[in-house]
Write a protein that holds these residues in place. Structure first.
Motif, PDB file in Angstrom:
ATOM      1  N   ILE A   6       0.839  -1.199   0.000  1.00  0.00           N
ATOM      2  CA  ILE A   6       0.000   0.000   0.000  1.00  0.00           C
ATOM      3  C   ILE A   6       0.876   1.251   0.000  1.00  0.00           C
ATOM      4  O   ILE A   6       1.687   1.447   0.901  1.00  0.00           O
ATOM      5  CB  ILE A   6      -0.927   0.031   1.233  1.00  0.00           C
ATOM      6  CG1 ILE A   6      -1.784  -1.241   1.289  1.00  0.00           C
ATOM      7  CG2 ILE A   6      -1.805   1.274   1.219  1.00  0.00           C
ATOM      8  CD1 ILE A   6      -2.582  -1.389   2.578  1.00  0.00           C
ATOM      9  N   VAL A  14      -5.016   4.166   5.403  1.00  0.00           N
ATOM     10  CA  VAL A  14      -4.081   3.046   5.430  1.00  0.00           C
ATOM     11  C   VAL A  14      -4.458   2.054   6.518  1.00  0.00           C
ATOM     12  O   VAL A  14      -4.481   0.839   6.308  1.00  0.00           O
ATOM     13  CB  VAL A  14      -2.635   3.542   5.648  1.00  0.00           C
ATOM     14  CG1 VAL A  14      -1.710   2.361   5.975  1.00  0.00           C
ATOM     15  CG2 VAL A  14      -2.135   4.263   4.417  1.00  0.00           C
ATOM     16  N   SER A  30       2.324  -1.210   4.442  1.00  0.00           N
ATOM     17  CA  SER A  30       2.176   0.177   4.011  1.00  0.00           C
ATOM     18  C   SER A  30       3.515   0.889   4.048  1.00  0.00           C
ATOM     19  O   SER A  30       4.338   0.661   4.946  1.00  0.00           O
ATOM     20  CB  SER A  30       1.166   0.918   4.897  1.00  0.00           C
ATOM     21  OG  SER A  30       1.571   0.897   6.248  1.00  0.00           O
TER      22      SER A  30
END
Length: 233
Positions: A6, A14, A30
């Protein structure tokens, strides 16, 4: 377990995305430093990327190009920018799909599943030594390569699927509906303009082999791959 990378600077989004993906047994990572995005990408080795357009330092289009230098994994843009040109730019820079914010998490999940199936699962083009040959042009659907003589051109999964259909039916018209059905199994979420963008990308890949004007638009019907390249007269 599939790994999702991500690239998004909205911390709340997120967190929600990671919780949602974890719930469905995906491993989500992330980005924590927007200067070393590529290094994190290469270390994590994801199966799929969720990527925003507006990011610190460099935008998502830049990072998409960097990812594409080493990977053919599905890349899905997730952005609040909903102009047609933003979506075209994403696809032109190597993305496989574009989702606009705000979005329904179930639609995001459906798209993720669809692209993972296409790339790695039951619809993946991974048959050993599976190649198509038309007038010297070789499509290697396992290695995602288009070869003519000694020259090789790399393809994305979607470009390979389009060429697979066109080369299988060379000289015949392939309808837009058939191509959409071949590429996406969630057609209700697909902008028809997306296919136009991919056709343009396939033409550019053919042009790298000096094959020009071979992929023709048949107005009101679809597309036709002519096979007279390299022939005089």
């Amino acid at each position: 377990m599939f790994k999702i990378f991500i690239v998004e600077d909205d911390a709340k989004l997120v967190s929600l995305l990671k919780d949602f993906l974890t719930k469905y047994e995906y491993e989500a990572y992330s980005v924590n430093d927007f200067v070393t995005v590529l290094e994190q990408f290469e270390q994590f080795e994801p199966h799929l990327v969720l990527l925003d357009v507006n990011l610190p330092k460099y935008d998502g289009y830049y990072w998409c190009r960097q990812f594409r230098k080493t990977s053919t994994c599905p890349i899905l843009f997730v952005s609040a920018r909903d102009a047609k040109m933003d979506q075209v730019m994403a696809l032109e820079n190597g993305a496989d799909d574009y989702i606009t914010k705000p979005f329904d998490y179930e639609i995001v999940l459906a798209k993720i599943k669809s692209h993972l199936r296409r790339a790695y699962g039951s619809f993946a083009i991974n048959q050993s030594d599976w190649t198509l040959k038309v007038n010297g042009l070789v499509l290697d659907v396992e290695r995602l390569e288009l070869r003519l003589g000694e020259k090789k051109v790399e393809l994305s999964h979607t470009e390979a699927r389009i060429l697979e259909e066109l080369m299988n039916k060379a000289e015949r018209v392939v309808t837009r509906e058939r191509l959409l059905g071949k590429i996406w199994d969630d057609q209700m979420f697909v902008d028809d303009n997306t296919l136009n963008v991919y056709i343009t990308r396939v033409r550019k890949k053919l042009a790298q082999h000096n094959i020009k004007d071979a992929l023709q638009t048949v107005r009101g019907k679809g597309y036709q791959l002519k096979t007279n390249w390299g022939k005089e007269g």
